[in-house]
Design a protein around this motif. Structure first.
Motif, PDB file in Angstrom:
ATOM      1  N   ASN A   4      39.438  38.530  33.896  1.00  0.00           N
ATOM      2  CA  ASN A   4      40.579  39.424  33.708  1.00  0.00           C
ATOM      3  C   ASN A   4      41.873  38.618  33.692  1.00  0.00           C
ATOM      4  O   ASN A   4      41.881  37.436  33.969  1.00  0.00           O
ATOM      5  N   MET A   6      44.122  38.375  35.706  1.00  0.00           N
ATOM      6  CA  MET A   6      44.521  37.874  37.010  1.00  0.00           C
ATOM      7  C   MET A   6      43.927  36.492  37.257  1.00  0.00           C
ATOM      8  O   MET A   6      44.247  35.841  38.221  1.00  0.00           O
ATOM      9  N   GLY A  11      38.582  40.442  39.490  1.00  0.00           N
ATOM     10  CA  GLY A  11      39.842  40.670  40.198  1.00  0.00           C
ATOM     11  C   GLY A  11      40.317  39.419  40.899  1.00  0.00           C
ATOM     12  O   GLY A  11      39.557  38.498  41.161  1.00  0.00           O
ATOM     13  N   ASP A  12      41.564  39.387  41.204  1.00  0.00           N
ATOM     14  CA  ASP A  12      42.174  38.237  41.847  1.00  0.00           C
ATOM     15  C   ASP A  12      42.149  38.446  43.353  1.00  0.00           C
ATOM     16  O   ASP A  12      42.771  39.350  43.869  1.00  0.00           O
ATOM     17  N   ARG A  40      43.166  47.906  42.702  1.00  0.00           N
ATOM     18  CA  ARG A  40      42.713  48.127  41.324  1.00  0.00           C
ATOM     19  C   ARG A  40      43.828  48.696  40.470  1.00  0.00           C
ATOM     20  O   ARG A  40      44.005  48.294  39.318  1.00  0.00           O
ATOM     21  N   GLU A  43      46.101  45.877  39.614  1.00  0.00           N
ATOM     22  CA  GLU A  43      45.493  45.036  38.576  1.00  0.00           C
ATOM     23  C   GLU A  43      45.666  45.657  37.192  1.00  0.00           C
ATOM     24  O   GLU A  43      46.009  44.968  36.228  1.00  0.00           O
ATOM     25  N   GLU A  47      47.703  44.066  34.093  1.00  0.00           N
ATOM     26  CA  GLU A  47      46.968  43.848  32.839  1.00  0.00           C
ATOM     27  C   GLU A  47      47.654  44.555  31.665  1.00  0.00           C
ATOM     28  O   GLU A  47      47.912  43.955  30.632  1.00  0.00           O
ATOM     29  N   VAL A  60      52.584  38.776  41.078  1.00  0.00           N
ATOM     30  CA  VAL A  60      51.686  39.555  41.922  1.00  0.00           C
ATOM     31  C   VAL A  60      52.349  39.876  43.257  1.00  0.00           C
ATOM     32  O   VAL A  60      52.286  41.012  43.724  1.00  0.00           O
TER      33      VAL A  60
END
Length: 126
Positions: A4, A6, A11-12, A40, A43, A47, A60
């Protein structure tokens, strides 16, 4: 599994770590499932923001504080208000409406006059 935006699969982790730290620092208590939903949503915002201008916030760390934590600072007001649904007018990327709905479990109507933002929020909720 796809990578993704991130930077990691699924996920990061640093987003989740930053979110957990910020929640702990501010004394905001959420359940594990709520914490995952908050992460989520963030994220998805980050995105989608790469393609559609939803927010000027791109880091972030800033997103954790300026989207999630700032939204949840309204929890005290929600506790004092009568139970029931609420409206978030000018929701932008879904803040404060989505984080508040996640944590309070209240139904929410999120409104934005910008079609691309309303469409993005609709996708996030779905």
């Amino acid at each position: 599994m796809a990578t993704n935006p991130m930077g990691t699969q699924g996920g990061d982790r640093s987003l989740r770590v930053l979110l957990s730290q910020a929640l702990n620092e501010t004394g905001i208590e959420v359940q594990d499932k709520q914490r995952e939903l908050l992460a989520r949503h963030l994220e998805l915002v980050i995105e989608r923001n790469q393609v559609v201008n939803l927010t000027r916030i791109t880091s972030v760390e800033q997103a954790v504080y300026l989207h999630v934590i700032d939204s949840l600072l309204l929890l005290d007001a929600f506790e004092a208000a009568p139970a029931g649904p609420f409206v978030d007018v000018g929701t932008g990327a879904g803040d404060p409406g989505i984080p508040l709905a996640i944590v309070t479990r209240r139904k929410a109507t999120l409104i934005d006059s910008v079609g691309k933002k309303a469409a993005a929020v609709s996708d996030f909720v779905a």
